[in-house]
Scaffold this motif. Structure first.
Motif, PDB file in Angstrom:
ATOM      1  N   GLU A 123       0.826  -1.208   0.000  1.00  0.00           N
ATOM      2  CA  GLU A 123       0.000   0.000   0.000  1.00  0.00           C
ATOM      3  C   GLU A 123       0.860   1.258   0.000  1.00  0.00           C
ATOM      4  O   GLU A 123       0.509   2.264  -0.634  1.00  0.00           O
ATOM      5  CB  GLU A 123      -0.935  -0.005   1.202  1.00  0.00           C
ATOM      6  CG  GLU A 123      -2.065  -1.012   1.087  1.00  0.00           C
ATOM      7  CD  GLU A 123      -2.953  -0.724  -0.109  1.00  0.00           C
ATOM      8  OE1 GLU A 123      -3.820   0.158  -0.015  1.00  0.00           O
ATOM      9  OE2 GLU A 123      -2.761  -1.379  -1.164  1.00  0.00           O
ATOM     10  N   ASN A 124       1.997   1.224   0.702  1.00  0.00           N
ATOM     11  CA  ASN A 124       2.904   2.368   0.670  1.00  0.00           C
ATOM     12  C   ASN A 124       3.451   2.597  -0.732  1.00  0.00           C
ATOM     13  O   ASN A 124       3.501   3.731  -1.218  1.00  0.00           O
ATOM     14  CB  ASN A 124       4.058   2.149   1.650  1.00  0.00           C
ATOM     15  CG  ASN A 124       3.617   2.175   3.100  1.00  0.00           C
ATOM     16  OD1 ASN A 124       2.629   2.814   3.440  1.00  0.00           O
ATOM     17  ND2 ASN A 124       4.348   1.487   3.964  1.00  0.00           N
ATOM     18  N   VAL A 125       3.875   1.512  -1.377  1.00  0.00           N
ATOM     19  CA  VAL A 125       4.415   1.635  -2.738  1.00  0.00           C
ATOM     20  C   VAL A 125       3.315   2.069  -3.709  1.00  0.00           C
ATOM     21  O   VAL A 125       3.561   2.870  -4.622  1.00  0.00           O
ATOM     22  CB  VAL A 125       5.053   0.302  -3.174  1.00  0.00           C
ATOM     23  CG1 VAL A 125       5.502   0.374  -4.633  1.00  0.00           C
ATOM     24  CG2 VAL A 125       6.234  -0.035  -2.282  1.00  0.00           C
ATOM     25  N   ARG A 126       2.112   1.555  -3.540  1.00  0.00           N
ATOM     26  CA  ARG A 126       1.000   1.941  -4.413  1.00  0.00           C
ATOM     27  C   ARG A 126       0.729   3.440  -4.310  1.00  0.00           C
ATOM     28  O   ARG A 126       0.426   4.105  -5.313  1.00  0.00           O
ATOM     29  CB  ARG A 126      -0.260   1.154  -4.068  1.00  0.00           C
ATOM     30  CG  ARG A 126      -1.421   1.400  -5.028  1.00  0.00           C
ATOM     31  CD  ARG A 126      -2.543   0.431  -4.745  1.00  0.00           C
ATOM     32  NE  ARG A 126      -3.194   0.715  -3.469  1.00  0.00           N
ATOM     33  CZ  ARG A 126      -4.264   1.499  -3.347  1.00  0.00           C
ATOM     34  NH1 ARG A 126      -4.788   2.086  -4.408  1.00  0.00           N
ATOM     35  NH2 ARG A 126      -4.808   1.686  -2.168  1.00  0.00           N
ATOM     36  N   GLY A 127       0.832   3.980  -3.110  1.00  0.00           N
ATOM     37  CA  GLY A 127       0.675   5.425  -2.952  1.00  0.00           C
ATOM     38  C   GLY A 127       1.729   6.190  -3.731  1.00  0.00           C
ATOM     39  O   GLY A 127       1.447   7.229  -4.335  1.00  0.00           O
ATOM     40  N   GLY A 128       2.971   5.660  -3.725  1.00  0.00           N
ATOM     41  CA  GLY A 128       4.023   6.304  -4.503  1.00  0.00           C
ATOM     42  C   GLY A 128       3.775   6.210  -6.000  1.00  0.00           C
ATOM     43  O   GLY A 128       4.012   7.170  -6.746  1.00  0.00           O
TER      44      GLY A 128
END
Length: 336
Positions: free
Chosen positions: A219-224
């Motif tokens: 989810e953190n990477v998806r936000g990026g």
């Protein structure tokens, strides 16, 4: 700043009104009284013998003494790579060999600690204390990071099966508490594996931490990924790159750069979450502390033991935070 400036600042900020003056005096009294009580307890009341006698258990547990040289070699490798990394960050000189060095050092250190391939094997049941905490945290971080990136990419895939599988995995794992996943890994994982494949408790613990952390990292990477303008993808198409190269060479590096603070925060959380492994029978730093407190001569020494354990956790978490801040400063994250 001279004495007059200091007096003016105190009058302006701390003694500008009568009620601020009273509040300042009360706060100073409480701070002095609290600091005096804490230092009196630390220097004269606390019994730090429990730390000195059991320091070996805190750090390496029951790891065989004749194999301590492996730990020293591992520490030497880590300190060498860390010093080179810090030097590169301070001087702002990129070193293309550093990632390769860290990647190679990881399996070498695991081989030194665990043995095999010519070295006498060290039973993982003897990996305790800080050693086990670091091994499980670092291993889980190294494995969960690429898995999280793949899940983030899969969640944005146009393939129906891949996208929905990733969404289902992420939402299910994020909806479960970590302790539940650890119990599932310890109890259920052996039941779904073939009979000729056995995983010890350490590997099952790493599996639970990895599966849990990967969902949050995704989810953190998806936000990026979502923060990158669509124009970046179109520019890659314009210069003749296909979708895979555009993602690997243009989109993903920018996305990871943007979410470094969130990723480091997740890594710090994962490092502290290793304390839950004591509930499933692993004697990491918190678990070995409970064993030490069970010794008859050190009963009720909870404050000394848990303060020392908390200090160890803080040192490693704060070190990760400092490295993250230095990396953010070098990459100018948050600046336009």
């Amino acid at each position: 700043m001279n004495q007059n400036d200091i007096i003016k600042w105190l009058r302006k900020n701390l003694f500008d009104t009568w009620y601020n003056s009273i509040l300042t005096i009360v706060c100073v009294f409480l701070l002095v009284w609290g600091a005096k009580s804490i230092f009196t307890w630390i220097l004269f009341i606390a019994q730090w013998k429990v730390i000195a006698v059991n320091l070996q258990l805190f750090l390496v547990g029951r790891y065989p003494e004749q194999m301590y040289w492996r730990i020293w070699v591992s520490i030497f490798i880590i300190l060498g790579l860390t010093s080179v990394t810090i030097g590169s960050l301070v001087k702002k000189i990129p070193n293309k060999w550093l990632p390769l060095g860290w990647a190679i050092s990881f399996p070498i250190i695991l081989w030194l600690i665990g043995g095999g391939l010519g070295l006498q094997a060290a039973d993982s049941n003897l990996w305790n204390g800080l050693l086990l905490t670091l091994v499980m945290a670092v291993t889980s971080i190294v494995i969960s990071f690429p898995l999280g990136v793949l899940l983030a990419l899969g969640r944005q895939s146009k393939l129906f099966v891949v996208r929905n599988f990733c969404i289902l995995y992420i939402e299910i794992v994020r909806g479960l508490p970590l302790i539940g996943i650890l119990f599932i890994a310890q109890v259920m994982l052996p039941l779904v594996l073939p009979d000729d494949i056995t995983l010890d408790r350490v590997l099952r613990g790493i599996a639970g931490l990895t599966l849990f952390s990967a969902a949050y990292l995704a989810e953190n990477v998806r936000g990026g990924l979502q923060s990158i303008p669509r124009g970046q993808f179109e520019a890659g198409k314009a210069i003749g790159l296909n979708s895979i190269y555009i993602m690997l060479l243009i989109i993903l590096p920018q996305a990871l750069r943007a979410v470094i603070p969130a990723l480091v925060g997740q890594f710090i959380g994962l490092f502290k979450d290793t304390s839950l492994l004591s509930i499933v029978g692993l004697l990491e730093l918190t678990g070995i502390s409970r064993s030490i407190l069970a010794q008859p001569e050190f009963l009720n020494r909870y404050a000394e033991v848990y303060l020392f354990v908390g200090l160890l956790y803080w040192v490693f978490c704060y070190s990760m935070s400092l490295i993250s801040q230095r990396l953010e400063k070098q990459l100018n994250i948050g600046q336009r």
